[in-house]
Design a protein around this motif. Structure first.
Motif, mmCIF file in Angstrom:
data_model
loop_
_atom_site.group_PDB
_atom_site.id
_atom_site.type_symbol
_atom_site.label_atom_id
_atom_site.label_comp_id
_atom_site.label_asym_id
_atom_site.label_seq_id
_atom_site.Cartn_x
_atom_site.Cartn_y
_atom_site.Cartn_z
ATOM 1 N N UNK A 14 -3.406 6.834 3.614
ATOM 2 C CA UNK A 14 -2.937 5.845 2.643
ATOM 3 C C UNK A 14 -1.642 5.246 3.172
ATOM 4 N N UNK A 15 -1.727 4.036 3.702
ATOM 5 C CA UNK A 15 -0.555 3.380 4.292
ATOM 6 C C UNK A 15 -0.809 1.877 4.316
ATOM 7 N N UNK A 16 0.220 1.083 4.020
ATOM 8 C CA UNK A 16 0.030 -0.373 3.996
ATOM 9 C C UNK A 16 0.246 -1.024 5.355
ATOM 10 N N UNK A 17 0.567 -0.226 6.379
ATOM 11 C CA UNK A 17 0.738 -0.757 7.737
ATOM 12 C C UNK A 17 -0.610 -0.678 8.460
ATOM 13 N N UNK A 59 1.669 7.621 2.620
ATOM 14 C CA UNK A 59 2.927 6.894 2.806
ATOM 15 C C UNK A 59 3.594 6.736 1.437
ATOM 16 N N UNK A 60 4.916 6.917 1.387
ATOM 17 C CA UNK A 60 5.618 6.748 0.108
ATOM 18 C C UNK A 60 5.900 5.283 -0.204
ATOM 19 N N UNK A 61 6.097 4.454 0.839
ATOM 20 C CA UNK A 61 6.503 3.067 0.623
ATOM 21 C C UNK A 61 5.333 2.121 0.472
ATOM 22 N N UNK A 62 4.521 2.335 -0.555
ATOM 23 C CA UNK A 62 3.351 1.481 -0.779
ATOM 24 C C UNK A 62 3.704 0.323 -1.708
ATOM 25 N N UNK A 63 3.014 -0.807 -1.576
ATOM 26 C CA UNK A 63 3.209 -1.894 -2.539
ATOM 27 C C UNK A 63 2.569 -1.525 -3.873
ATOM 28 N N UNK A 64 3.117 -2.028 -4.960
ATOM 29 C CA UNK A 64 2.541 -1.714 -6.274
ATOM 30 C C UNK A 64 2.812 -0.267 -6.637
ATOM 31 N N UNK A 65 1.766 0.501 -6.790
ATOM 32 C CA UNK A 65 1.885 1.922 -7.135
ATOM 33 C C UNK A 65 2.479 2.683 -5.956
ATOM 34 N N UNK A 66 3.634 3.303 -6.150
ATOM 35 C CA UNK A 66 4.317 3.978 -5.047
ATOM 36 C C UNK A 66 3.619 5.280 -4.682
#
Length: 236
Positions: A14-17, A59-66
């Protein structure tokens, strides 16, 4: 990782990168894991509820729901091991993530050998943990712990946030007595211990919404003077 007869272990990334997701996917597959990928907390919770991965790289730094919110949501209904990936190397952040139920905390950038050593260790610690049960069905309603929702006949039942929290705590402890103090601490906070009248009022409302015969509860039972328990009507 697999002997040819067992299914390969599964890991959800789970990561936005997108570059890191791809790198982790390639490294997971090279080491014999099956990889699921998600770029948001909401999507990750749906994957976990439906596919029950063996471990989550979060990942802790996600968009929306952290990522912290994902941890809070997960620990209401599953003990799937979670290894946090974070660029924030502060003691306070590590303590918060671990207190919320993370199994390990890895600071970015990290080496793949170290990361997979931590993945293996987290999986070993939870090897005997039963598969999570995200949905609990009764004859009259269904509790979806992942979606944080109760439905009756396919239609959502309206509950306030505190009513839902009480239902969630009782359902995830199905068949076990949850003391008044435990419920007050969990739902209202650690400073609440003696306000049992709060629980009586809220349990009355919950029974009115969910019990087929609220004065004679079948699912949400009272142990007088002690606390409450949930049973799903199957003779637990």
């Amino acid at each position: 990782m697999s002997d040819g007869n067992e299914a390969p272990p599964t890991v959800l990334v789970v990561d936005d990168d997108p570059r890191l997701r791809k790198t982790l996917e390639l490294n997971l597959r090279a080491r014999g894991y099956t990889a699921y990928l998600s770029d948001s907390g909401e999507h990750a919770l749906r994957i976990i509820a439906h596919h029950h991965p063996g471990l989550v790289l979060l990942d802790l730094g996600l968009p929306g729901m952290s990522g912290l919110d994902v941890l809070r949501g997960l620990r209401g209904w599953t003990r799937v091991p979670v290894v946090v990936l974070s660029g924030r190397d502060t003691e306070a952040m590590k303590v918060q993530a671990l207190d919320l139920g993370a199994d390990d905390y890895v600071v970015k950038p990290f080496g793949m050998d170290e990361l997979f050593a931590r993945v293996r260790a987290a999986m070993r610690r939870t090897a005997d943990t039963a598969a999570p049960e995200a949905t609990v069905a009764t004859e009259h309603f269904t509790v979806d712990l992942a979606a944080k929702q109760v439905t009756r006949g396919g239609e959502p039942v309206r509950l306030t946030p505190r009513q839902w929290h009480i239902v969630e705590v009782l359902v995830r402890n199905r068949g076990r007595l949850v003391t008044q103090r435990e419920l007050l601490h969990e739902v209202w906070g650690p400073e609440y211990e003696r306000e049992s009248n709060y629980l009586r009022v809220f349990m009355t409302k919950i029974r009115q919404r969910l019990e087929p015969d609220p004065p004679r509860p079948r699912y949400f039972l009272t142990d007088p003077g002690l606390g409450y328990r949930f049973q799903n009507g199957e003779g637990e």
